[in-house]
Design a protein around this motif. Structure first.
Motif, PDB file in Angstrom:
ATOM      1  N   LEU A  65      36.733  38.598  36.096  1.00 54.74           N
ATOM      2  CA  LEU A  65      37.709  39.241  35.218  1.00 54.74           C
ATOM      3  C   LEU A  65      38.464  38.182  34.422  1.00 54.74           C
ATOM      4  N   HIS A  66      38.620  38.431  33.149  1.00 57.03           N
ATOM      5  CA  HIS A  66      39.251  37.467  32.249  1.00 57.03           C
ATOM      6  C   HIS A  66      40.776  37.567  32.277  1.00 57.03           C
ATOM      7  N   GLY A  67      41.422  36.663  31.539  1.00 54.63           N
ATOM      8  CA  GLY A  67      42.877  36.646  31.457  1.00 54.63           C
ATOM      9  C   GLY A  67      43.422  37.723  30.539  1.00 54.63           C
ATOM     10  N   GLY A  68      44.754  37.738  30.387  1.00 53.84           N
ATOM     11  CA  GLY A  68      45.395  38.814  29.645  1.00 53.84           C
ATOM     12  C   GLY A  68      46.106  38.392  28.380  1.00 53.84           C
ATOM     13  N   GLU A  69      45.908  37.139  27.944  1.00 55.81           N
ATOM     14  CA  GLU A  69      46.580  36.680  26.736  1.00 55.81           C
ATOM     15  C   GLU A  69      45.926  37.258  25.483  1.00 55.81           C
ATOM     16  N   GLU A  84      29.735  46.954  46.891  1.00 56.82           N
ATOM     17  CA  GLU A  84      30.666  45.951  47.396  1.00 56.82           C
ATOM     18  C   GLU A  84      30.259  44.591  46.845  1.00 56.82           C
ATOM     19  N   ALA A  85      31.235  43.834  46.350  1.00 54.29           N
ATOM     20  CA  ALA A  85      30.907  42.601  45.636  1.00 54.29           C
ATOM     21  C   ALA A  85      32.013  41.576  45.805  1.00 54.29           C
ATOM     22  N   PHE A  86      31.701  40.343  45.392  1.00 54.46           N
ATOM     23  CA  PHE A  86      32.722  39.313  45.280  1.00 54.46           C
ATOM     24  C   PHE A  86      33.416  39.473  43.927  1.00 54.46           C
ATOM     25  N   TYR A  87      34.715  39.157  43.888  1.00 55.39           N
ATOM     26  CA  TYR A  87      35.487  39.260  42.656  1.00 55.39           C
ATOM     27  C   TYR A  87      36.322  38.005  42.453  1.00 55.39           C
ATOM     28  N   ALA A  88      36.377  37.541  41.204  1.00 51.08           N
ATOM     29  CA  ALA A  88      37.257  36.439  40.827  1.00 51.08           C
ATOM     30  C   ALA A  88      37.914  36.793  39.506  1.00 51.08           C
ATOM     31  N   GLY A  89      39.223  36.562  39.406  1.00 53.89           N
ATOM     32  CA  GLY A  89      39.941  36.893  38.182  1.00 53.89           C
ATOM     33  C   GLY A  89      40.865  35.771  37.764  1.00 53.89           C
ATOM     34  N   ASN A  90      40.823  35.442  36.483  1.00 55.32           N
ATOM     35  CA  ASN A  90      41.707  34.433  35.922  1.00 55.32           C
ATOM     36  C   ASN A  90      42.975  35.082  35.389  1.00 55.32           C
TER      37      ASN A  90
END
Length: 274
Positions: free
Chosen positions: A31-35, A96-102
């Motif tokens: 998941l990407h950032g919010g800027e 079911e999965a791995f998740y990474a978010g900036n």
């Protein structure tokens, strides 16, 4: 266009949705950032190729960003976003999965983890410089107060990168162009509207209490030169979330997946597969 990943677009719940896909192996959702000007490609293109050597990558443009429809829900902003992401996972066949978010992407993961049941089915999660605004610094206002122009986009990006070598004309132009796509500025600016009298402090304390009950394994990634979070935010979040771990990068500001890509990929992979 990079050959590291494929661009895919489909309709999810009637909403045009764009995502990047690459690799084979365990599912990893990024998941990407919010800027302003953020997107899956802007946040993750540098790292996708390396990560795709081990994982099957899905990196969506969240609602309002990139090539996904410019939609914002005032009644339930995070819930609407999470429901859309969960529906996307169903459509593309990710369970079911791995998740990474900036940044804001990491905050989205934390907001999912405190819901019962969590809309996102997470085996493990990694938040990268993101805490859903609980420990943000005063510089956050400089990210949010953006009037579209190439000059202002460069000022915004200086808060994300420690080394100005990353502020190439191409990077600034690409993000500026995304920030003025039809509906993009409006969708992101909508999140800043608050009704008079809303007490933010009480909602933050309630969220912290919810975080203390999170049982998804969590890696907190922080950076020495991050101006957007309080200097000790990683340790404070770790103290709240049981069993969470911290890794701090020494030569990045807010985007270690770009500034220290190889080390970042190694840290992320080790945590997810250990």
């Amino acid at each position: 266009m990079s050959t590291d990943y494929l661009h895919r677009t489909l309709r999810v719940g009637g909403i045009e949705t764009h995502y990047l896909e690459a690799g084979e192996g365990p599912d990893l959702v990024l998941l990407h950032g919010g800027e302003y000007g953020a997107s899956a490609e802007a946040t993750w293109s540098a790292a996708i190729g390396k990560l795709a050597e081990t994982f099957h990558i899905i990196a969506p443009d969240m609602l309002g960003y990139g090539r996904t429809a410019k939609i914002y829900s005032f009644s339930d902003p995070s819930g609407f976003r999470l429901t859309h992401l969960a529906q996307l996972m169903d459509v593309v066949g990710v369970g079911e999965a791995f998740y990474a978010g900036n940044s804001a992407g990491g905050g989205t993961l934390l907001r999912s983890a405190v819901r019962s049941p969590s809309p996102l089915r997470m085996k493990k999660m990694v938040t990268i410089c993101g805490n859903a605004g609980v420990f943000k610094s005063d510089f956050q206002a400089d990210i949010e107060d953006y009037t579209p122009s190439p000059e202002n986009m460069r000022k915004l990006l200086k808060l994300l990168f420690h080394d100005e070598k990353w502020l190439t004309p191409e990077c600034v132009e690409s993000r500026y162009t995304d920030s003025i796509a039809p509906g993009a500025w409006e969708a992101l600016s909508a999140a800043r509207l608050k009704r008079p009298g809303l007490e933010r402090g009480s909602t933050v304390e309630a969220f912290k209490k919810q975080l203390s009950g999170v049982d998804v394994p969590l890696l907190i990634i922080s950076c020495d030169h991050d101006p957007l979070n309080q200097s000790d935010w990683d340790e404070r979040l770790q103290a709240i979330v049981p069993g969470s771990r911290v890794h701090r990068f020494r030569d990045s500001a807010h985007e270690p997946q770009i500034e220290e890509r190889d080390a970042f990929v190694e840290v992320l992979t080790d945590f997810l597969l250990s």
